[in-house]
Design a protein around this motif. Structure first.
Motif, PDB file in Angstrom:
ATOM      1  N   TYR A 197      54.177  41.368  36.715  1.00  0.00           N
ATOM      2  CA  TYR A 197      53.074  42.242  37.629  1.00  0.00           C
ATOM      3  C   TYR A 197      51.721  41.623  37.497  1.00  0.00           C
ATOM      4  CZ  TYR A 197      53.420  43.367  32.450  1.00  0.00           C
ATOM      5  OH  TYR A 197      53.914  43.349  31.266  1.00  0.00           O
ATOM      6  N   THR A 262      58.034  43.504  38.502  1.00  0.00           N
ATOM      7  CA  THR A 262      57.028  44.445  38.846  1.00  0.00           C
ATOM      8  C   THR A 262      57.549  45.879  38.025  1.00  0.00           C
ATOM      9  OG1 THR A 262      58.472  44.771  40.712  1.00  0.00           O
ATOM     10  CG2 THR A 262      56.522  43.726  41.147  1.00  0.00           C
ATOM     11  N   ARG A 269      52.108  47.284  41.544  1.00  0.00           N
ATOM     12  CA  ARG A 269      53.672  46.986  41.894  1.00  0.00           C
ATOM     13  C   ARG A 269      53.933  46.422  43.316  1.00  0.00           C
ATOM     14  NH1 ARG A 269      56.874  52.265  43.050  1.00  0.00           N
ATOM     15  NH2 ARG A 269      55.878  51.834  45.036  1.00  0.00           N
ATOM     16  N   GLY A 272      52.590  42.762  43.793  1.00  0.00           N
ATOM     17  CA  GLY A 272      53.660  41.716  43.203  1.00  0.00           C
ATOM     18  C   GLY A 272      54.795  41.904  44.323  1.00  0.00           C
ATOM     19  N   ASN A 290      62.352  44.163  39.308  1.00  0.00           N
ATOM     20  CA  ASN A 290      61.696  45.562  39.341  1.00  0.00           C
ATOM     21  C   ASN A 290      62.387  46.510  38.192  1.00  0.00           C
ATOM     22  OD1 ASN A 290      59.666  47.494  40.281  1.00  0.00           O
ATOM     23  ND2 ASN A 290      61.483  48.564  41.235  1.00  0.00           N
ATOM     24  N   HIS A 296      52.649  49.426  33.821  1.00  0.00           N
ATOM     25  CA  HIS A 296      52.280  48.017  33.471  1.00  0.00           C
ATOM     26  C   HIS A 296      51.756  47.530  32.177  1.00  0.00           C
ATOM     27  CE1 HIS A 296      49.269  44.897  35.172  1.00  0.00           C
ATOM     28  NE2 HIS A 296      48.549  44.980  34.030  1.00  0.00           N
TER      29      HIS A 296
END
Length: 327
Positions: A197, A262, A269, A272, A290, A296
């Motif tokens: 991230y 991410t 998000r 990235g 993802n 985070h």
């Protein structure tokens, strides 16, 4: 890359958010850098129970004095015990913390997990922090650590042609910026980059920044506080070594393959994801991972009292990417 968020955070991630709310932890944006570091250290600096065969603290020469590093070796057999084809990639890791807070100690569990999951030695770097040392001081320390790692691969049982740069959040920014910098300086080659991230450009105005900027661990208010302390001059914010997403296709095309992680409920998000797209458009091989129900910082939540099963899964996924890249 089209990142997504689940309908709601994973129950384990939500439990973390609820616990932080119950603790009434102050926003870092309301604190001085010194007080913010004390607060974060009290919360996250602890000895990890993740066993690694050898852990060693050292200090290496940097551009403005000594740089603390910590070496994690999951297999500390001597280099002479290994066959030529058994040398291992080496990971240089840069901790998170918005370039203002964070430390080697805070990311101890992450580095232990990286070492044990991949089987590679990890060198964690205690680069200088802002505002005492604004951009590009921390980046110069990271580059010095890369040079040291490249010169020390024999001692680490590593391979100079298989150095990985990795980092979380601000450390992810530093990792890919160090890749750009070593290319510019014709320095040690980097074979792979791992970016958890990362902040890679101006995230304001993105969907995730607006939707998840409050109540999901990292706030947009704190993001701006970090940037205010990191950049001494406004013009530095447009420097490609601070905002690598602004780099030209030509510069990006020379970067090594990447894994970019991410989280669905992370204000960074979409930043990235946009960087993953820029790299792919420039011809760089990208594994974009993802985790739609995460927040985070989740990849560092590996042990009680803050342990997420998905964090362990993310490290296993990363190890699979690296093993595929180097086999």
């Amino acid at each position: 890359m089209t990142p997504t968020a689940a309908d709601e955070p994973h129950p384990e991630a939500q439990a973390v958010l609820d616990a932080l709310e119950a603790m009434d932890v102050p926003s870092l944006a309301d604190l001085t850098p010194e007080r913010a570091r004390e607060t974060m250290a009290a919360m996250f600096d602890r000895d990890s129970d993740i066993a690694v065969a050898r852990v060693e603290d050292r200090r290496i020469d940097g551009p403005a004095g000594e740089i603390p590093i910590r070496i994690y070796d999951p297999d500390p057999g001597s280099d002479s015990d290994r066959a030529d084809d058994e040398s291992r990639p080496t990971i240089c890791y840069f901790h998170g913390g918005g370039w203002v807070v964070g430390s080697i100690d805070a990311d101890d569990a992450t580095c232990r997990k990286l070492a044990t999951e991949t089987g590679y030695p990890v060198v964690s770097v205690g680069y200088r922090l802002a505002p005492e040392h604004p951009f590009p001081a921390g980046l110069e320390d990271c580059y010095a650590a890369l040079e040291w790692a490249a010169d020390s691969v024999d001692d680490l049982g590593g391979d100079r042609d298989r150095i990985v740069l990795a980092g979380e959040s601000a450390g992810g920014t530093l990792a890919t910026a160090t890749c750009l910098l070593t290319n510019r300086r014709d320095g040690p080659p980097v074979a792979y980059q791992v970016l958890f991230y990362p902040a890679t450009g101006d995230a304001t105005g993105t969907d995730s920044y607006e939707a998840y900027g409050d109540g999901y661990l990292l706030s947009t208010e704190e993001s701006e506080w970090f940037r205010t302390h990191y950049f001494e001059r406004e013009i530095d914010e447009a420097n490609v070594f601070a905002a690598p997403r602004l780099a030209s296709d030509r510069l990006l095309s020379d970067l090594p393959p990447a894994t970019i992680v991410t989280a669905g409920f992370d204000p960074l998000r979409d930043d990235g994801a946009a960087y993953a797209d820029r790299l792919a458009e420039a011809g760089v091989s990208v594994s974009d991972r993802n985790y739609p129900d995460m927040i985070h910082g989740f990849a560092g939540m590996l042990e009680p009292p803050v342990e997420l099963e998905v964090a362990h899964e993310a490290h296993a996924d990363l190890a699979a990417d690296l093993h595929e890249a180097f086999e």
